[in-house]
Every structure is written in C-alpha cells, then in structure tokens.
Design an enzyme around this catalytic site. Structure first.
Site, mmCIF file in Angstrom:
data_model
loop_
_atom_site.group_PDB
_atom_site.id
_atom_site.type_symbol
_atom_site.label_atom_id
_atom_site.label_comp_id
_atom_site.label_asym_id
_atom_site.label_seq_id
_atom_site.Cartn_x
_atom_site.Cartn_y
_atom_site.Cartn_z
ATOM 1 N N ASP A 1 19.094 -52.490 14.956
ATOM 2 C CA ASP A 1 20.014 -52.251 13.832
ATOM 3 C C ASP A 1 21.496 -52.156 14.201
ATOM 4 O O ASP A 1 22.212 -51.255 13.741
ATOM 5 C CB ASP A 1 19.602 -50.972 13.072
ATOM 6 N N LYS B 1 13.442 -54.644 8.303
ATOM 7 C CA LYS B 1 12.582 -53.530 7.888
ATOM 8 C C LYS B 1 13.259 -52.710 6.789
ATOM 9 O O LYS B 1 14.462 -52.777 6.596
ATOM 10 C CB LYS B 1 12.189 -52.662 9.083
ATOM 11 N N CYS C 1 16.199 -44.692 13.647
ATOM 12 C CA CYS C 1 15.377 -45.880 13.904
ATOM 13 C C CYS C 1 15.021 -46.051 15.372
ATOM 14 O O CYS C 1 13.928 -46.520 15.680
ATOM 15 C CB CYS C 1 16.053 -47.113 13.329
HETATM 16 C C1 VGL Z 1 18.881 -45.880 9.988
HETATM 17 C C2 VGL Z 1 19.511 -44.194 8.571
HETATM 18 C C3 VGL Z 1 19.167 -44.951 7.482
HETATM 19 C C4 VGL Z 1 18.774 -46.399 11.377
HETATM 20 C C5 VGL Z 1 18.512 -46.650 8.906
HETATM 21 O O1 VGL Z 1 18.735 -47.641 11.567
HETATM 22 O O2 VGL Z 1 18.706 -45.565 12.318
HETATM 23 N N1 VGL Z 1 19.365 -44.657 9.804
HETATM 24 N N2 VGL Z 1 18.659 -46.177 7.666
#
Ligand code: VGL
Ligand code: ZN
Length: 193
Positions: free
Chosen positions: A19, A105, A144
């Site tokens: 991410d 995801k 994540c």
């Molecule tokens: C994430 C908060 C909300 C991440 C994703 O990728 O860690 N954190 N959505």
C-alpha cells in the site's frame, strides 16, 4: 542498508510491497507520518528481487466510495484510496517493474480486511510460484503490514519484516512499536536498518 547486503535471496522468496499509495503519503487523505521514507528503501529491495527474477507483489488499498471503513459509514477513517482516484495511485517514486503483480484489497463495501491475504488471490499466486518466504514492507506498520504479516505466518510462510521500509499511522503513540513486537512474537524476523 548493511542488513540488506547480508541477506541472501533464494528461490521461494517473494517481496510484498504494501500500500505505498499517495493517500498514505504526506499530504494524502490518510497520511502516514514519514510514509515517503519507505520508498527509497523499498526501491532497493524491488531492484534486488527483480535482478534475482523473484516475485514482487505490490498491494493497494482499493475502496469503493462508500466503504465501511470511512467516517460517513461509521468507520474510523477519512475517505482514502477510493478506486481509480489519484489518491489511490501508487507513489510515482516507487519503481515497480512491469512484472510486479498488483493486488487490490478492501474492494467490497463491507470488506474491511487489513490483510493482503484476505479476499485476494495472493496466497494462491504464491503457492503456484512456490513461495515459502515473504519479505514485507510498506504502509502502514500498525494496520495492513501487521495484518498481512500475521496472516502470512498463519498460512505457513516465513516472514522477513523490512523494518526500515515500514512506517506507522500511530492513532495511539506507540502503535508502530507494538505492532512490530506483535509480529516478532508471532515469528516474523525483523531485518534491521
Ligand atoms: C490501511 C488504514 C486504512 C493500511 C488501510 O494500508 O495500513 N490503514 N486502510
Ligand atoms: Zn483502507
């Protein structure tokens, strides 16, 4: 980068870049403090995996506009990483090779999962490729990265956590350090800076 030199990559290794998207970088909708610091670190790992012909997966948070994790739906987060918006794009400074597998995801409205192995084809792909050991870095340490690492361990992978290549949201101060301790206690090996 000393540890980076010492690790010998081998068949069965794969890299998971979690991410590294604009919304998680400084100035983004859900900015992770120092999130941009992971980019050069992960670029070095990407180059090593690519040179060795080993699999690279780049994951992305990829939410519908009414995702359950957003404040308007009663979730904890401001809207972020909405499908096909500029904020959902990978960092322009991330040197992803064309051969990298992109894994999306959180793509369903009610799918809050923070693990890249939850509701995605990543495990199947890794099984097909004979992956046994995963190297994980990216954003965010306390969400994540944490959940992806714990799932990887549960699924039977060895895990190397790229500690120089992760940063935490830190909703509560100390969340990042606690997440790293949790991952290590579960069996992840932290590679130093
Ligand atoms: C994430 C908060 C909300 C991440 C994703 O990728 O860690 N954190 N959505
Ligand atoms: Zn999200």
């Amino acid at each position: 980068m000393a540890m980076t030199e010492e690790i010998r990559l081998q068949p069965g290794d794969a890299l998971v870049v979690v991410d590294v998207q604009r919304d998680f970088l400084p100035g983004g909708a859900l900015a992770v403090p120092e999130g941009d610091a992971v980019v050069p670190v992960l670029n070095a790992w990407i180059a090593r995996f690519a040179a060795a012909g080993l699999p690279i997966a780049a994951t992305r948070d990829w939410h519908p506009a009414d995702h359950c994790s957003f404040l308007a739906q009663g979730g904890p987060w401001p809207p972020h990483c909405v499908i096909d918006t500029p904020g959902a794009a990978f960092s322009p400074d991330l040197d992803l090779p064309a051969t990298a597998t992109i894994v999306s995801k959180g793509t369903r409205q009610d799918d809050a999962g923070y693990s890249e192995f939850e509701g995605t084809p990543l495990h199947r792909q890794f099984q097909r490729l004979g992956v046994r050991r995963v190297f994980v870095g990216g954003l965010a340490t306390d969400y994540c990265v944490l959940n992806t690492v714990l799932d990887a361990l549960r699924l039977g992978y060895e895990v190397r956590l790229l500690t120089a290549g992760v940063r935490a949201v830190e909703v509560q101060p100390g969340d990042g350090a606690r997440a790293i301790a949790t991952m290590r206690a579960a069996g992840a090996v932290a590679l130093g800076d």
